[in-house]
Scaffold this motif. Sequence first.
Motif, PDB file in Angstrom:
ATOM      1  N   UNK A 194       0.825  -1.211   0.000  1.00 16.64           N
ATOM      2  CA  UNK A 194       0.000   0.000   0.000  1.00 16.64           C
ATOM      3  C   UNK A 194       0.860   1.263   0.000  1.00 16.64           C
ATOM      4  N   UNK A 195       1.967   1.214   0.754  1.00 18.19           N
ATOM      5  CA  UNK A 195       2.860   2.376   0.798  1.00 18.19           C
ATOM      6  C   UNK A 195       3.485   2.636  -0.568  1.00 18.19           C
ATOM      7  N   UNK A 196       3.913   1.567  -1.220  1.00 16.97           N
ATOM      8  CA  UNK A 196       4.527   1.729  -2.540  1.00 16.97           C
ATOM      9  C   UNK A 196       3.485   2.233  -3.540  1.00 16.97           C
ATOM     10  N   UNK A 197       2.253   1.726  -3.443  1.00 21.95           N
ATOM     11  CA  UNK A 197       1.198   2.212  -4.335  1.00 21.95           C
ATOM     12  C   UNK A 197       0.978   3.706  -4.135  1.00 21.95           C
ATOM     13  N   UNK A 198       0.891   4.143  -2.875  1.00 17.03           N
ATOM     14  CA  UNK A 198       0.684   5.564  -2.616  1.00 17.03           C
ATOM     15  C   UNK A 198       1.836   6.391  -3.167  1.00 17.03           C
ATOM     16  N   UNK A 199       3.060   5.898  -2.996  1.00 22.11           N
ATOM     17  CA  UNK A 199       4.221   6.633  -3.513  1.00 22.11           C
ATOM     18  C   UNK A 199       4.183   6.724  -5.035  1.00 22.11           C
ATOM     19  N   UNK A 200       3.827   5.631  -5.689  1.00 28.64           N
ATOM     20  CA  UNK A 200       3.786   5.621  -7.158  1.00 28.64           C
ATOM     21  C   UNK A 200       2.677   6.539  -7.671  1.00 28.64           C
ATOM     22  N   UNK A 219       1.333   9.105  -6.133  1.00 33.51           N
ATOM     23  CA  UNK A 219       1.714  10.495  -5.875  1.00 33.51           C
ATOM     24  C   UNK A 219       2.722  10.969  -6.911  1.00 33.51           C
ATOM     25  N   UNK A 220       3.708  10.129  -7.189  1.00 30.56           N
ATOM     26  CA  UNK A 220       4.694  10.486  -8.219  1.00 30.56           C
ATOM     27  C   UNK A 220       4.016  10.663  -9.572  1.00 30.56           C
ATOM     28  N   UNK A 221       3.074   9.780  -9.893  1.00 30.50           N
ATOM     29  CA  UNK A 221       2.356   9.893 -11.158  1.00 30.50           C
ATOM     30  C   UNK A 221       1.557  11.170 -11.258  1.00 30.50           C
ATOM     31  N   UNK A 222       0.953  11.595 -10.137  1.00 27.48           N
ATOM     32  CA  UNK A 222       0.197  12.846 -10.135  1.00 27.48           C
ATOM     33  C   UNK A 222       1.120  14.033 -10.365  1.00 27.48           C
ATOM     34  N   UNK A 223       2.269  14.056  -9.690  1.00 24.67           N
ATOM     35  CA  UNK A 223       3.208  15.160  -9.851  1.00 24.67           C
ATOM     36  C   UNK A 223       3.802  15.198 -11.258  1.00 24.67           C
ATOM     37  N   UNK A 224       3.887  14.056 -11.902  1.00 29.53           N
ATOM     38  CA  UNK A 224       4.412  14.012 -13.274  1.00 29.53           C
ATOM     39  C   UNK A 224       3.311  14.109 -14.319  1.00 29.53           C
ATOM     40  N   UNK A 225       2.060  14.213 -13.868  1.00 23.83           N
ATOM     41  CA  UNK A 225       0.919  14.138 -14.784  1.00 23.83           C
ATOM     42  C   UNK A 225       0.731  15.321 -15.693  1.00 23.83           C
ATOM     43  N   UNK A 226       1.298  16.484 -15.337  1.00 19.92           N
ATOM     44  CA  UNK A 226       1.233  17.606 -16.250  1.00 19.92           C
ATOM     45  C   UNK A 226       0.281  18.718 -15.865  1.00 19.92           C
ATOM     46  N   UNK A 227      -0.254  18.679 -14.634  1.00 15.71           N
ATOM     47  CA  UNK A 227      -1.171  19.746 -14.247  1.00 15.71           C
ATOM     48  C   UNK A 227      -0.993  20.068 -12.760  1.00 15.71           C
ATOM     49  N   UNK A 228      -0.043  20.949 -12.439  1.00 11.70           N
ATOM     50  CA  UNK A 228       0.274  21.241 -11.036  1.00 11.70           C
ATOM     51  C   UNK A 228      -0.923  21.704 -10.215  1.00 11.70           C
ATOM     52  N   UNK A 229      -1.824  22.481 -10.818  1.00 16.89           N
ATOM     53  CA  UNK A 229      -3.006  22.934 -10.084  1.00 16.89           C
ATOM     54  C   UNK A 229      -3.795  21.753  -9.536  1.00 16.89           C
ATOM     55  N   UNK A 230      -3.962  20.739 -10.362  1.00 17.59           N
ATOM     56  CA  UNK A 230      -4.750  19.585  -9.949  1.00 17.59           C
ATOM     57  C   UNK A 230      -4.022  18.742  -8.908  1.00 17.59           C
TER      58      UNK A 230
END
Length: 781
Positions: A223-229, A231-242
């Motif tokens: 679960x911890x690794x999933x949350x980390x991945x 979160x990383x995917x969100x930060x790399x997703x291309x929309x900082x506001x979101x």
Amino acid sequence: MCDKPIVVETLLTLAGIAIPAALLVSAVRRWLAPVSWRFAALLFAAVVGWLHLGILTPAMPVALDEVVRGYPYRGIFGEVVSRNPDTNDTVKQMLPWMEVARQELFAGRAPLWNRYSFSGYPLVGNAQSAPFSPYFLATLFVPLPKQIVAMAGLKLFVAFLFGYLFIRDEKAAWPASVFGSLVFAGSIFQNVYLYYPLSAVTSLLPAMAWASLRLLRGGGRAEAILLAIVTAGAFAGGHPESVFHLAFVTAIIVGIDVLAPLGRRPLWSAVGKVVVVAFGGALLAAPAWLPVIEQILESQRIGAIGEGHFGSPVYPLNALWILFTPEGYGNPARGNWSWGLHYIMVAPTYLGLIPLALVPGALLARGSSARTRLFAVASILMLLIAMRWTPIGEAFNRLPLGAWTANDRLRFAMLFFAGVATARRFGEIPIRRIPLIDILSCVIALGMTARVFMIQWNVVLGPVHLLGCIGLLLFAVALGVGLHLRSQRLAELAASLLLIELFVFNLPFNALTPRRFFAPPLPIVEAIRKDAPEEPFRIVGHDWVFLPNASAQYGLEDIRGSDPMAWRPYVEVFRHIQAPDQSLDVGRIQDVEHPLVDFLGVRYLLAGPGAEAGPSWERVYEGKDGILFENREALPRFFAPARLIEAKEGAVFDQVGDVEDFRDAVVVEDVSSALNPSLPGMWLRQMAPGSFRMTMTAADRTFIASSQPAVPGYEVEVDGEPVPIHRVNGAFIGFFVPSGEVRVRVRYDPSAWWIGWGMTLFGALAIGVATRKKTRGDFLE
């Protein structure tokens, strides 16, 4: 006979969804939760059905027709009417940026620099290029433009799968979980942003919420690794506001779990662990977002924010009518939109009539649990913030980050919370007693919807829009007279009706356009390639000809661009030559005789039929797609001007506007006005998008000016030693070379990129420690 390339493209698009989805399901089954392959297959089939026209036909569900309305395309395709111009950013920005990112990755280079727009500017730094988004990387084997469709299918799959898993953990039966997940994943909101980077972030909300709550309840390393991945995917997703919105919403979800836990109340140490793991996940993606921060601080967007051009609007109260039908004001794809606000701004408020009717019961019914009520309250709170109604919305929009973000998009959180609350409501509806509050809510919703139809029937509404009303009516009947129905059967009925309703309402918006409109062969571009010199050069289109960013799809470097993240000093220089009174969207040029056009190294001018240019332009091609002019007086990328003019503090851009010939003089910062020696000889080679090598022979210490933007991250070496960069004309690279023959290297190598990788290492170590250390309550294994 079938067209073999089309069949291959279709199979690759299907594979672009199926392969990453299968790998994801395998990982979830192996380490996290039992998900049947039958359910996964049904979900994949539903996604393919949802996007079937974009996947199974050559047509594209993005506005390719918007670009080809002008020249040079117009000369090939004739008059073209865009079916839905509201989605044009996907074609004018996202697809060209994807093309550049793919070029760089396939060439084995870091996707740092986009040479094709604004005379060159950061690629990863503009955020929405998102070359490290997991959706982009997972579908790289799908050719453009179909990759954007595969990405959309994968977003739907991820949002639906983890939404389902989250609601199942809320003790809801599987049909209710399907229903609640559909409210979010199949929403109008997700659909209108489906081909934008924004949805690459918002689609991860269920996964982030699920991983966070599992950690709170004693989850382990998986679960911890999933949350980390995630979160990383969100930060790399291309929309900082979101990303900011995602963090805010997840914090609310964690708060709900603390206030009204399903079982044992989570330990505060567990909350701390969630924060640590999420922080580590953010650091994993630092190479993707640290350059974005650097670029934001020097972009034209930051200036626009200061001038009030960005942020969340205050919506009029009559936007509430959209709760009863998403097309109450029409639909641009149907050609009948009839309101001052855009459909994309208004329609995402729509929940679906059945979820809308269930929210009051989730909030007020006697049998509703505290947890269900908190989710319903959170949904209403998100709506109030998003629409800037009440002091709550105003207060949020005055927060340090809330003041900079378009908070109307928080309606994705409203949808998620409503989906969870209404899914839980199915398990709390009494079986042997008529749920009067739900019946009353259905009646009120039907009455309000009828009011909209009375006003808008045969104006923007027609028979197809009755599907939602019919679905709600059938559901109300089942509630009132179907007392023998168990909550599971009721949820099955509701999910089926909602699926039909959302599918029908979503289908027309991302209108299909012919595949042939994507980067078609252009005779005028072929003429450039045949005539082009070996040294680097740039092009420009006159006014609306060859819209900015399209150059990336043809390997041509343009001095224009379309991106609020453009580097602000370059934009300030560009204002001297752009058309007056422009927005931030497109930098158009009408005065091609301006000296800055020569300075920027513009060798070719693309113009429409019948166009004329000044004496410095020679006509080299004329065809049905336009006229091509060549400027043999264009300055080389690097050159030695005759004079240096010392820049005056605060007046650099005014000084630039006064120069009549940049061969004669350039404005230089931190250098006194002086004559500059000539340069007897120079050999130049562009080694990569942001890298140049030169050999120069100078008779004396000489200043070299250039039209290469001096974006932070550039460095200059002369004979292997770094030398200072002096800004030329307020925005470009300049430097001194000593006498004799010297070797010069100019390259873009931003420190933010390398610092980001150091932060990635630190984040990986932090996650490793967090997942190894055992704490009270068996929080981590």
